[in-house]
Structures are given as C-alpha cells and as structure tokens.
Design a protein around this motif. Structure first.
Motif, PDB file in Angstrom:
ATOM      1  N   ASN A 149       0.801  -1.227   0.000  1.00 45.78           N
ATOM      2  CA  ASN A 149       0.000   0.000   0.000  1.00 45.78           C
ATOM      3  C   ASN A 149       0.830   1.272   0.000  1.00 45.78           C
ATOM      4  O   ASN A 149       0.344   2.328  -0.369  1.00 45.78           O
ATOM      5  CB  ASN A 149      -0.928   0.018   1.212  1.00 45.78           C
ATOM      6  N   SER A 150       2.061   1.217   0.440  1.00 44.68           N
ATOM      7  CA  SER A 150       2.839   2.445   0.569  1.00 44.68           C
ATOM      8  C   SER A 150       3.803   2.631  -0.599  1.00 44.68           C
ATOM      9  O   SER A 150       4.273   1.676  -1.196  1.00 44.68           O
ATOM     10  CB  SER A 150       3.619   2.442   1.889  1.00 44.68           C
ATOM     11  N   SER A 151       4.066   3.890  -0.901  1.00 43.60           N
ATOM     12  CA  SER A 151       5.007   4.185  -1.988  1.00 43.60           C
ATOM     13  C   SER A 151       6.434   4.119  -1.453  1.00 43.60           C
ATOM     14  O   SER A 151       6.662   4.098  -0.252  1.00 43.60           O
ATOM     15  CB  SER A 151       4.721   5.566  -2.566  1.00 43.60           C
ATOM     16  N   GLY A 152       7.382   4.117  -2.354  1.00 42.97           N
ATOM     17  CA  GLY A 152       8.780   4.026  -1.964  1.00 42.97           C
ATOM     18  C   GLY A 152       9.315   5.357  -1.458  1.00 42.97           C
ATOM     19  O   GLY A 152       8.660   6.393  -1.526  1.00 42.97           O
ATOM     20  N   ILE A 153      10.520   5.305  -0.957  1.00 40.38           N
ATOM     21  CA  ILE A 153      11.210   6.519  -0.513  1.00 40.38           C
ATOM     22  C   ILE A 153      12.551   6.574  -1.233  1.00 40.38           C
ATOM     23  O   ILE A 153      13.039   5.564  -1.738  1.00 40.38           O
ATOM     24  CB  ILE A 153      11.423   6.548   1.021  1.00 40.38           C
ATOM     25  N   LYS A 154      13.106   7.758  -1.274  1.00 45.13           N
ATOM     26  CA  LYS A 154      14.426   7.922  -1.877  1.00 45.13           C
ATOM     27  C   LYS A 154      15.107   9.108  -1.219  1.00 45.13           C
ATOM     28  O   LYS A 154      14.488   9.861  -0.471  1.00 45.13           O
ATOM     29  CB  LYS A 154      14.304   8.125  -3.391  1.00 45.13           C
ATOM     30  N   LEU A 155      16.389   9.250  -1.477  1.00 48.56           N
ATOM     31  CA  LEU A 155      17.136  10.383  -0.953  1.00 48.56           C
ATOM     32  C   LEU A 155      17.120  11.516  -1.966  1.00 48.56           C
ATOM     33  O   LEU A 155      17.255  11.286  -3.170  1.00 48.56           O
ATOM     34  CB  LEU A 155      18.583   9.991  -0.650  1.00 48.56           C
ATOM     35  N   ALA A 156      16.975  12.714  -1.453  1.00 51.78           N
ATOM     36  CA  ALA A 156      17.012  13.903  -2.308  1.00 51.78           C
ATOM     37  C   ALA A 156      18.066  14.857  -1.753  1.00 51.78           C
ATOM     38  O   ALA A 156      18.135  15.084  -0.545  1.00 51.78           O
ATOM     39  CB  ALA A 156      15.658  14.584  -2.340  1.00 51.78           C
TER      40      ALA A 156
END
Length: 189
Positions: A149-156
């Motif tokens: 259900n959850s979207s991914g994360i990434k570094l910005a």
C-alpha cells in the motif's frame, strides 16, 4: 545587578543559569507535600547544547537570571568558514562560526529571517523558522517499502547541500517543505 528567582517565580520561558550555562525553563511544577518542605520539579533545556534535563529544587533554592538576549537578523551569505547575518534593526553585519550553526546551516537560504541568541556578548544559538522551502537538485533511485500500500522513498539532495528522505514522486526542481527541527520532508509545494 543580577536578579535571582525563587521557585515560586519559575515559569515556562524563563531564562536562568543552571550548571553554569544559560537554560530556558520548559515546565515547572510546584509541589507542597503534606509533610516536609515544598519543592519544584523543573524541566529545562540548555540554550547552548539543546539538552533537556529535569531536576528538583528546594523551596529555599534560587536561580540566577540568564543575561541572554535575542537579535532579529537576516541571513546574507557564507564563505564556508563563517556565516554572515545582518542585524535587522542596526544593519550591523554579524559573523558566526560553523560549529555554532551545526546542521542548521543546511536550512539557511539568502534573506531568510532568524533569531541570534547572545550570552556574554557571544552568539550561542541560532533560531530558525520551523519550516523552510528548499529546491531538490538531485535524487537517488527509489527504495521500495515492503508494504504493497505504501510508496517508496528515496534520498534527495537539496539546494543547500543536505540530503533527506522524500517520497518516490518527488522530482528534481521540485520545491519541498522541510521541518528544520527534525530534518524531515513535510510536503511538496
């Protein structure tokens, strides 16, 4: 002339000297037990280190007033050794070393307003707005979460040089809202 405060004068926001450094009282509870001497439970935060401590004071204890004052200022620029601010009232330029700013330097953008706290004619703290708006200049590939259900994360990487975790939908050139207290992404603007 130094002013002392008795425990019945303790209140949130009061700046006092505790353990030879300026602290701000966050919470104070006066307790008068049925038997024995009255006391106050005080929770305070060191203005210099940010450390929060709770301690008890007897009714006869007194704390010295901290001769601390704040200057409204505007951030101008830095040369990677010193960060320069302008006093909003006198237009005097003030320079601050990197070690005083610590990670707060990553939230400074030209012309942002902040408050400089002085004690014994030395800057001991810089207070920023709780939220700042920064531009994303680079992102890494997404790290998928295990939940469907959850979207991914990434570094910005943001325009001030700091890297934070953001949701997968954030792209380069997006403006995002960041919490300066926790260094966390809040929303896209």
């Amino acid at each position: 002339m130094t002013k002392d405060y008795s425990i019945n004068m303790f209140k949130p926001g009061l700046k006092v000297i505790i353990f030879n450094q300026p602290c701000i009282i966050q919470n104070s509870k006066f307790v008068k037990p049925g038997k024995g001497q009255a006391f106050a439970r005080v929770k305070f935060k060191s203005i210099i280190t940010g450390k929060i401590v709770e301690t008890t004071f007897k009714s006869t204890d007194r704390l010295q007033k901290a001769n601390v004052y704040d200057i409204s200022s505007i951030y101008l620029y830095n040369d990677h050794k010193l960060w320069y601010f302008m006093n909003s009232k006198t237009f005097e330029e003030i320079s601050i070393k990197k070690n005083i700013l610590n990670s707060k330097r990553f939230f400074l953008t030209p012309q942002c307003k902040c408050i400089l706290t002085l004690w014994k004619n030395n800057i001991i703290s810089v207070i920023l707005d709780n939220f700042v708006y920064l531009k994303v200049i680079k992102t890494t590939p997404s790290i998928k979460k295990k939940s469907l259900n959850s979207s991914g994360i990434k570094l910005a990487v943001l325009n001030t040089g700091i890297s934070i975790k953001v949701p997968d939908f954030i792209k380069v050139d997006d403006i995002i809202k960041v919490d300066t207290r926790t260094c966390e992404y809040i929303s896209r603007v």
